[in-house]
Write an enzyme that holds these catalytic residues in place. Structure first.
Site, short mmCIF file in Angstrom:
data_model
loop_
_atom_site.label_atom_id
_atom_site.label_comp_id
_atom_site.label_asym_id
_atom_site.label_seq_id
_atom_site.Cartn_x
_atom_site.Cartn_y
_atom_site.Cartn_z
CG ASP A 38 -1.68 -0.98 1.71
OD1 ASP A 38 -1.55 -2.01 0.63
OD2 ASP A 38 -2.32 -1.15 2.42
CD GLN A 54 2.06 -1.38 5.25
OE1 GLN A 54 1.95 -2.26 5.80
NE2 GLN A 54 2.59 0.05 5.97
CG PHE A 97 0.07 -3.30 9.36
CD1 PHE A 97 1.35 -4.06 9.23
CD2 PHE A 97 -0.86 -4.23 9.33
CE1 PHE A 97 1.58 -5.45 9.11
CE2 PHE A 97 -0.92 -5.62 9.46
CZ PHE A 97 0.44 -6.15 9.25
CG ASP A 160 -5.12 -0.17 6.89
OD1 ASP A 160 -4.19 -0.51 7.56
OD2 ASP A 160 -5.90 -0.74 6.36
CD1 TRP A 296 -4.12 -7.50 -0.58
CD2 TRP A 296 -2.23 -8.48 0.02
NE1 TRP A 296 -3.39 -6.51 0.28
CE2 TRP A 296 -2.20 -7.19 0.52
CE3 TRP A 296 -0.98 -9.14 0.18
CZ2 TRP A 296 -1.19 -6.75 1.39
CZ3 TRP A 296 0.03 -8.81 0.94
CH2 TRP A 296 -0.27 -7.33 1.47
#
Ligand code: FRU
Length: 477
Positions: A38, A54, A97, A160, A296
Site C-alpha cells: 500500500d 508498506q 502497517f 489503516d 494480494w
C-alpha cells in the site's frame, strides 16, 4: 529478530545492486529492492510530495512491515529516502502497517498502525492493532511518539488510520472487523495524541465484506466520498473479480453527524491490479489518488528479479453530477511526453498492423468510432500477452492478459456506452498498463510481463471493419 532503520538501509544497499530491471517501472514508483504494498502517508510537505509505502526490505515477499519513503517535485520522478519507520516495537513489533500523514504546524506527523501479537502469531485472537504516531521536522527522520489509540475491547483487526483536519479538530477513520462485518470507525482529536471515540461511521451490510481496509473520507463537489478497500465481497458477473476490491460510497457527513449514503458501493478500477488507494491534496487543491498496482495472492513474477510491487500513476479524482467518481491521469503526467508518434485516422479490416516496434514507456491515444465499426473484435495488442479491445458481441471493452508461463491469464472488462465513441488513453510501462476510458469514466489497471523483445504494439480488427478516428502515441521519458 529485531529491526532497525540502519539495518534495513544496509540490506537495501546490498540488494539493489543485484536487481534484474527488465520489468522495473520507468515512470512509476517502486521500492529500491524488496517488497512494496500500500501507498501510505501521501502528502505535500516543505516543497515536496512525499510518498511512503508498506515495505519489506528483506525479501520480495510480504514480511514485517517497514515504511519505505520517497519524495518528488512532480509525482513522477521520485527520489528514494531512507526507510522512515521500522517495526522497532513494542507497540509495532510485528509491523508498521498502513496509515497517513498530516502537517501539524511545522511538523510532519505520520499516523500508522502498530501490528503486534501476544503469543502465537497464527492465531488472530493474539493479534492487536493499535494506532501510533511518529513526527519529523525535516521530513526525513522520524521520532516515534508511541501508541495513541489502543485496540478497542473485542477487536483484533483495527488498522489503516487516515487523518485529516476539519475546523478545529483532527479526524481519523480506521478500518475494522467485528465478527464478519467490515466497519469504519471514527475518532476526533485536538492534538493528534488524545483521541475521542466517535463511533462507527459506516459498516458492511450482508455480503459487503468482513473487513474494510484503508478507509479515506474526503470532500468533492459538495459531497463526501468514503473510499475503502473491502475484503470478502463475492464476485458477481463482471464485477468484483479480484480477490479484494477497492471502491467508494458517496454520501453526506458533517462533524458530529452520521454518514448518510447517497448510493451503493462502486468499484474504482476494473483491471486485475489496483488496491488500497489513498488520496491527498495538491497545493492547488486537486484531489489525487495513488493505489498499489498489484493484488494480494496474485502471482508476481518480478519477485525473481529482486523487487516486487509498484504504485499506480497519480490520478486526479473528480465527482460528476451523477455522484460518479472519475479518475484521470494527473496533469503532471503530460510532462513526461517526448516524441509524438502520429498514426493516421484509418479503417482496419481483418488485419493486424504494427504501430511501434517496442512499447516500453508510452502513452497511446486511441479514439474508436464504435457506431461505424462492425468488427467483432478490434483494439490494440502488446506482444502476444496483452490485448485491449472492443468486443462487439459483448458490448464491452476488454483487457486481456495471457502470460501462462507466470500463471497469469484472464480478462477484465467494462461496458461500452451504447451509441458513443470510445476514447482511450493507455499508459504502458515495463510491467504495467493503465487504461483510462472516456476521460474519467472508467479505468482498468493490470500488471503485464512481456519479454524485452516481445513488446511490439499493434492495432487489429477481426471479422469486420473498425474505424479509428484519432490515434497516436507519446514516447514517455
Ligand atoms: C492492505 C493491507 C492493510 C494493512 C497493510 C499491511 O493491503 O492489508 O490493511 O495495513 O496492507 O501491509
Amino acid at each position: 529478530m529485531t529491526y532497525t532503520i540502519a539495518q534495513a538501509e544496509q540490506e537495501l544497499q546490498a540488494k539493489c545492486e543485484k536487481l534484474n530491471l527488465r520489468w522495473y517501472p520507468r515512470y512509476h514508483l517502486a521500492a529500491r529492492a524488496g517488497w512494496i504494498n500500500d501507498p501510505n502517508g501521501l502528502i505535500w510537505f516543505d516543497g515536496w510530495y512525499h510518498a511512503f509505502y508498506q515495505h519489506h526490505p528483506y525479501s520480495t515477499q510480504w514480511g514485517p512491515m517497514h515504511w519505505g519513503h520517497a519524495r518528488s517535485k512532480d509525482l513522477l520522478h521520485w527520489e528514494h529516502l531512507p526507510v522512515a519507520l521500522a517495526p522497532e516495537g513494542p507497540e509495532d513489533k510485528d509491523g508498521c502497517f498502513s496509515g497517513s500523514a498530516v502537517i501539524d504546524g511545522d511538523t510532519l506527523a505520520l499516523i500508522y498502525t502498530g501490528h503486534k501479537f501476544r503469543g502465537d502469531v497464527s492465531d488472530d485472537e493474539n493479534l492487536y492493532q493499535v494506532q501510533c504516531l511518529a513526527t519529523s521536522r525535516d521530513g526525513v527522520h522520524f521520532t516515534r511518539q508511541g501508541m495513541v489509540i489502543d485496540t478497542p475491547a473485542d477487536l483484533h483487526h483495527f488498522r489503516d488510520p487516515k487523518v485529516w483536519r476539519e475546523g478545529d479538530n483532527w479526524y481519523m477513520v480506521v478500518g475494522a472487523r467485528v465478527g464478519d462485518t467490515g466497519q469504519i470507525r471514527l475518532y476526533r482529536s485536538a492534538d493528534l495524541r488524545q483521541w475521542q471515540d466517535e463511533g462507527i461511521l459506516d459498516e458492511a451490510e450482508a455480503g459487503m465484506g468482513f473487513m474494510w481496509e484503508c478507509p479515506d473520507l474526503f470532500s468533492l463537489n459538495g459531497k463526501r466520498v468514503l473510499m475503502f478497500s473491502p475484503q470478502g465481497i463475492a464476485a458477481q458477473g463482471f464485477e468484483n473479480r479480484n480477490l479484494f476490491q477497492s471502491g467508494y460510497l458517496v454520501g453526506d457527513w458533517q462533524p458530529g453527524e452520521p454518514f448518510v449514503r447517497a448510493g451503493e458501493f462502486v468499484e474504482m478500477d476494473h483491471g486485475h491490479d489496483f488496491y488500497a488507494p489513498q488520496s491527498f491534496l495538491t497545493p492547488d487543491g486537486r484531489r489525487i489518488v495513488i493505489g498499489w498496482l498489484n493484488m494480494w495472492e496474485s502471482p508476481m513474477p518480478e519477485q525473481q528479479d529482486g523487487w516486487c510491487g509498484m504504485l499506480s500513476l497519480p490520478r486526479e479524482l473528480t465527482l460528476n453530477e451523477n455522484n460518479h467518481l472519475q479518475m484521470r491521469p494527473a496533469k503532471e503526467v503530460e510532462a513526461l511526453r517526448q516524441a509524438w508518434l502520429p498514426w493516421p485516422a484509418s479503417s482496419l479490416k481483418n488485419q493486424q498492423t504494427l504501430m511501434a516496434n517496442k512499447a516500453e514507456a508510452m502513452e497511446v491515444v486511441l479514439h474508436w468510432d464504435c457506431t461505424s465499426s462492425d468488427a467483432e473484435q478490434y483494439g490494440l495488442s502488446l506482444g502476444e500477452g496483452l490485448r485491449v479491445y472492443v468486443d462487439t458481441q459483448m458490448q464491452r471493452l476488454v483487457l486481456e492478459r495471457r502470460y501462462p508461463q507466470y500463471g497469469l491469464c484472464g480478462t477484465r472488462s467494462v461496458p461500452l456506452v451504447p451509441g458513443a465513441p470510445l476514447a482511450l488513453r493507455l499508459f504502458i510501462d515495463s510491467s504495467s498498463i493503465e487504461v483510462f476510458v472516456n476521460d474519467g469514466e472508467a479505468c482498468l489497471s493490470s500488471r503485464i510481463y512481456p519479454d524485452a523483445d516481445r513488446r511490439q504494439l499493434s492495432l487489429f480488427a477481426w471479422h469486420g471493419t473498425a474505424i479509428l478516428s484519432e490515434a497516436g502515441a507519446w514516447q514517455l521519458e
